[in-house]
Enzyme design. Sequence first.
Site, PDB file in Angstrom:
ATOM      1  N   MET A  46      42.834  17.657  89.796  1.00  0.00           N
ATOM      2  CA  MET A  46      42.454  18.027  88.383  1.00  0.00           C
ATOM      3  C   MET A  46      43.490  19.119  87.878  1.00  0.00           C
ATOM      4  SD  MET A  46      38.467  17.029  87.953  1.00  0.00           S
ATOM      5  CE  MET A  46      37.927  18.688  88.930  1.00  0.00           C
ATOM      6  N   LEU A  82      46.458  24.092  90.305  1.00  0.00           N
ATOM      7  CA  LEU A  82      46.879  23.830  91.411  1.00  0.00           C
ATOM      8  C   LEU A  82      47.141  25.253  92.366  1.00  0.00           C
ATOM      9  CD1 LEU A  82      49.860  21.239  90.963  1.00  0.00           C
ATOM     10  CD2 LEU A  82      47.283  20.868  91.155  1.00  0.00           C
ATOM     11  N   HIS A  83      46.606  24.990  93.781  1.00  0.00           N
ATOM     12  CA  HIS A  83      46.902  26.127  94.439  1.00  0.00           C
ATOM     13  C   HIS A  83      47.574  25.551  95.667  1.00  0.00           C
ATOM     14  CE1 HIS A  83      43.191  24.325  96.346  1.00  0.00           C
ATOM     15  NE2 HIS A  83      42.395  24.643  95.314  1.00  0.00           N
ATOM     16  N   GLY A 130      46.132  24.896  98.505  1.00  0.00           N
ATOM     17  CA  GLY A 130      45.476  23.740  99.086  1.00  0.00           C
ATOM     18  C   GLY A 130      46.114  22.177  98.588  1.00  0.00           C
ATOM     19  N   HIS A 131      46.444  22.191  97.272  1.00  0.00           N
ATOM     20  CA  HIS A 131      46.888  21.255  96.612  1.00  0.00           C
ATOM     21  C   HIS A 131      48.370  20.867  97.116  1.00  0.00           C
ATOM     22  CE1 HIS A 131      43.981  22.133  93.303  1.00  0.00           C
ATOM     23  NE2 HIS A 131      43.602  20.874  93.697  1.00  0.00           N
ATOM     24  N   GLN A 175      33.163  12.973  85.489  1.00  0.00           N
ATOM     25  CA  GLN A 175      32.425  13.564  86.658  1.00  0.00           C
ATOM     26  C   GLN A 175      31.770  14.700  86.568  1.00  0.00           C
ATOM     27  OE1 GLN A 175      36.555  13.454  88.990  1.00  0.00           O
ATOM     28  NE2 GLN A 175      35.649  15.243  89.795  1.00  0.00           N
ATOM     29  N   LYS A 210      38.250  19.586 102.231  1.00  0.00           N
ATOM     30  CA  LYS A 210      37.065  20.332 101.649  1.00  0.00           C
ATOM     31  C   LYS A 210      36.005  19.641 100.831  1.00  0.00           C
ATOM     32  CE  LYS A 210      36.702  23.987  98.201  1.00  0.00           C
ATOM     33  NZ  LYS A 210      36.033  22.929  97.425  1.00  0.00           N
ATOM     34  N   LEU A 261      40.104  27.573  99.857  1.00  0.00           N
ATOM     35  CA  LEU A 261      40.775  27.554  98.481  1.00  0.00           C
ATOM     36  C   LEU A 261      40.139  26.649  97.633  1.00  0.00           C
ATOM     37  CD1 LEU A 261      44.755  28.183  99.430  1.00  0.00           C
ATOM     38  CD2 LEU A 261      42.827  29.681  99.012  1.00  0.00           C
ATOM     39  N   SER A 269      40.074  25.653  93.164  1.00  0.00           N
ATOM     40  CA  SER A 269      40.297  25.960  91.620  1.00  0.00           C
ATOM     41  C   SER A 269      39.055  26.671  91.114  1.00  0.00           C
ATOM     42  CB  SER A 269      40.401  24.926  90.898  1.00  0.00           C
ATOM     43  OG  SER A 269      41.623  24.041  91.480  1.00  0.00           O
TER      44      SER A 269
HETATM   45  O1  PAF Z   1      38.879  16.478  93.894  1.00  0.00           O
HETATM   46  C1  PAF Z   1      39.475  16.441  92.735  1.00  0.00           C
HETATM   47  O2  PAF Z   1      40.257  17.259  92.174  1.00  0.00           O
HETATM   48  C2  PAF Z   1      38.912  15.208  91.722  1.00  0.00           C
HETATM   49  O3  PAF Z   1      37.551  15.074  92.313  1.00  0.00           O
HETATM   50  C3  PAF Z   1      39.668  13.987  91.845  1.00  0.00           C
HETATM   51  C4  PAF Z   1      39.689  13.448  93.230  1.00  0.00           C
HETATM   52  C5  PAF Z   1      40.961  14.295  91.106  1.00  0.00           C
HETATM   53  C6  PAF Z   1      39.081  13.025  90.785  1.00  0.00           C
HETATM   54  O4  PAF Z   1      39.027  13.513  89.502  1.00  0.00           O
END
Ligand code: PAF
Length: 284
Positions: free
Chosen positions: A33, A36-37, A39-40, A64, A154, A189, A191
């Site tokens: 989403m 980004l840090h 972890g991503h 969500q 996580k 970590l 967001s």
């Molecule tokens: O973990 C996330 O960042 C979100 O739940 C995902 C998997 C990108 C779905 O929107």
Amino acid sequence: MTTPVIVTTQEELETLTQAWVQAGESIAFVPTMGALHQGHLALVEQASQNADRVVVSIFVNPLQFGTGEDFNQYPRDIDKDARALGDSPADLVFAPTVSEIYPEGPGATATQSAGVIGRLFEGASRPGHFDGMLTVVYRLFDLVKPDVAVFGQKDAQQLFLISQMVDTLALPIRIVGVETVRGSDDLALSSRNAYLSPSEHQIALAIPQALDAAGVARNSDEAKKNARAVLEKSEGLEADYIEIVDPDSFLALPPGSPAHQGRLIIAALVGSTRLIDNQLLTFG
Ligand code: PAF
């Protein structure tokens, strides 16, 4: 490493991914989403070790988020994210609009059901969250058509539910989970850590401390008790759930369980920020 190409439409995405497939290249996918840090970036690195090409999506999924949650405040900075990915092995960033993902509108989309496990723990406190999460992940899988998809440990319940969906629907995608990346002070970590004031950040450290306290326990009852004791004495933090689940079923271990392993899952509010963390524990 090269700066990844950023595309926003399904057509652009498919033009590039189909060319790779025709050239016999495999695709690993990292849905995010944004905001980004490190972890991503660890997920992107892991993705590059599992396929020839890496696609990262950046999409804040309205389905969500519940009413009153942080959909509107969720940090969005595509230029900053693109810069972060510039030093990574990502080949392509897919950053669609809401109407690209949900042409009929999010409310008019047929959703995936996360089932029984989707209504427990995180799902109990955030009704509909996991249905919305699975809906977008399924939609993104359909667009990107990856061979491999990479997610962080996580979000253990999310990872469990995505693996379950892939198994149930027999999707030809291998799911890879990556260990949680922590800061030097051990906070996982996330967001959402950006919402914490410096003093709230200090308070949040009780969460990894609770995981550590549970880690020395001889059984799941003691582990839960140790974790609870740390969180209960932490002023400014309100635990939502502290549970130990069977890693294979994601159901809570019953009191007195002789299980040798369990995953401790924690959710807590620090101020208005909801934080989650977990740790696989081995007893004995
Ligand atoms: O973990 C996330 O960042 C979100 O739940 C995902 C998997 C990108 C779905 O929107």
